[in-house]
Design an enzyme around this catalytic site. Sequence first.
Site, short mmCIF file in Angstrom:
data_model
loop_
_atom_site.label_atom_id
_atom_site.label_comp_id
_atom_site.label_asym_id
_atom_site.label_seq_id
_atom_site.Cartn_x
_atom_site.Cartn_y
_atom_site.Cartn_z
N CYS A 179 6.12 7.27 2.59
CA CYS A 179 6.27 8.60 2.03
C CYS A 179 6.55 9.62 3.12
O CYS A 179 6.62 9.29 4.30
CB CYS A 179 5.01 8.97 1.27
SG CYS A 179 3.54 8.96 2.30
N CYS A 235 0.83 -1.21 0.00
CA CYS A 235 0.00 0.00 0.00
C CYS A 235 0.86 1.25 0.00
O CYS A 235 0.35 2.35 -0.13
CB CYS A 235 -0.89 0.07 1.22
SG CYS A 235 -1.63 -1.45 1.69
N ASP A 253 3.01 2.12 2.63
CA ASP A 253 3.54 2.49 3.94
C ASP A 253 3.55 1.31 4.88
O ASP A 253 2.65 0.49 4.88
CB ASP A 253 2.66 3.58 4.58
CG ASP A 253 2.52 4.79 3.68
OD1 ASP A 253 3.51 5.49 3.49
OD2 ASP A 253 1.41 5.01 3.16
N CYS A 273 -2.50 7.99 6.08
CA CYS A 273 -1.22 7.70 6.73
C CYS A 273 -1.35 7.84 8.24
O CYS A 273 -0.65 7.18 9.00
CB CYS A 273 -0.13 8.65 6.25
SG CYS A 273 0.36 8.39 4.55
#
Lengths: 395, 171
Positions: free
Chosen positions: B60, B35, B37, B104
């Site tokens: 990221c 995905c 992360d 996130c």
Amino acid sequence: MMKKVYMDNAAAMPLLPEAKEAMLPFLGEDFGNPSSLHEWGDKARDAIEEARASVAGLIGGSPEEIYFTSGGTESNNFAVKGLALAQQAKGKHIVVSAIEHFSVLNPAATLGKWGFEVTEVPVNKYGAVNPEDVKNAIRKDTVLVSIMHANGEIGTIEPIKEIANITREMKIPFHTDAVATAGTIPVNVNELGVDALSMAANSFYGPKGSGALWVRRGIRILPLLEGGIQEGGRRSGTENVAGIVGMGKAAEIAAAQMRDRIKHLLPLRDRLITELPAKIGHVIVTGHPTNRLPGHASYCVEFIEGEAMLMLLSSKGIAVSSGSACTSKALKASHVLLALGLDHTLAQGSLLFTLGLTNNGEDINYVLETMPPIVDRLRQMSPVYDKFIKTGKGG
Amino acid sequence: MPVYNEKVMDHFMNPRNVGEIKDADGVGEEGNPVCGDMMTMYIKVKDDRLEDIKFKTFGCGSAIAVSSIVSEIAKGMTLDEAMKLTPNKVVEELGGLPKQKLHCSNLGAQALHRAIDNYREKQAKLKGERYNPIAEAEGGNCPHCHAETDGDGSTACQACSVEEQECVTGE
């Protein structure tokens, strides 16, 4: 002051000063409509026809076979939908490759909703289409083949001539998306043997929002935009005169300077492709190692994610791109990288350097010294790298 | 305007508490590189409080910033307080995240909760008791349409009906 290195020319290129100069009058005093039958109209019309000749000259076509558009995306939409729909009485099947730009894949998918069948031919690990696969995909009801000349994400140049030999023999219109190649490497529509070809001005230092579709005389195509009779009725709407003039000037200069530009880019690209993986380790070059665009170096860096790399490079003044899921608004890894057979984790480490005329050897030195500590820093905080170090797996 | 605000950039450029605790009392892993992360949180617990937190993150800029701020704000909290840390609170502490990066923030809080669960499970085992992990999705944002999800255990985001767990299959 911090050094600034722009290596994202696939995303945007600076406008050539000569192109800008040529455009300016048409953003000012020469505002006429090319359709008008007076002095103002004459001036705009003449400028467009001059640009048409330059753009045709860049790809070895005839001026009357050029249709100006708003850029690569429109050219591809126009070609895929316009060519397929014009032939639909003959059949409703089209062939594309798995790594086409979304401006080919999405119109193809729309045709799918409209009753067409779409076959996607695969690519090998270098991103190259096998012409035999195209041959095998073609059926009695195939009315269009669309395979890109080169892929802007991995740089691989496709065997267009070989594919055209097949489509010609079978009398099927063949479109190629040449946005990444026209104005960058020699492109000649007759040598390639294609029937339609898309191009974009900003791929060769022309203005954004300006492109063209070349369609071989005698090939039927339906317009995407209907209205007045501009561009022979095949692309209606008052012309973007300044954009077209800028494209014409950029095309003229690209044709004249192409050999020198390639000579400038190749050694820089080759240094990036060979020296960066050697310096960092666990870096895979994506795309074909040699049969690729002259200014194009692309990688997957193992164990880390592309956006984080991109941002750290940016903090050091280096501008690049990535095809990782996190950098895409759709949060999906690049379909191009997945089509090469790379797994999702590896595709997350995508990084793309696209060089331009302003880059030099010092820029390459700067990248080569800046990049390793950035990769190291991200790997030190990566649980994926941690796993690899401890178990030798997960790479 | 840059995509990330100054606070997010600061936590990305200078992440706090990066690393690993060798003799951690609890370890929590969340996310999946498929995905984009993945985070691992390590905690040290003393007197029912988070004495130390370290993390490792694959992801990221915002994933790294989220891990960093979670480790910073949770340090010193009691375990119960830390279990109440929500993704929204994490986003608030960071002064906001771009819409497509909101998900996130789910990972950061979730990884911490899993680490605490891991600790509590170990403690329970020592006493010969059973422990049911409670770290579950507690709301957050759908990575596809960015709508708030309620974490009610359903597998699809109600707003856009894309499967929330879509990327877990690649493991």
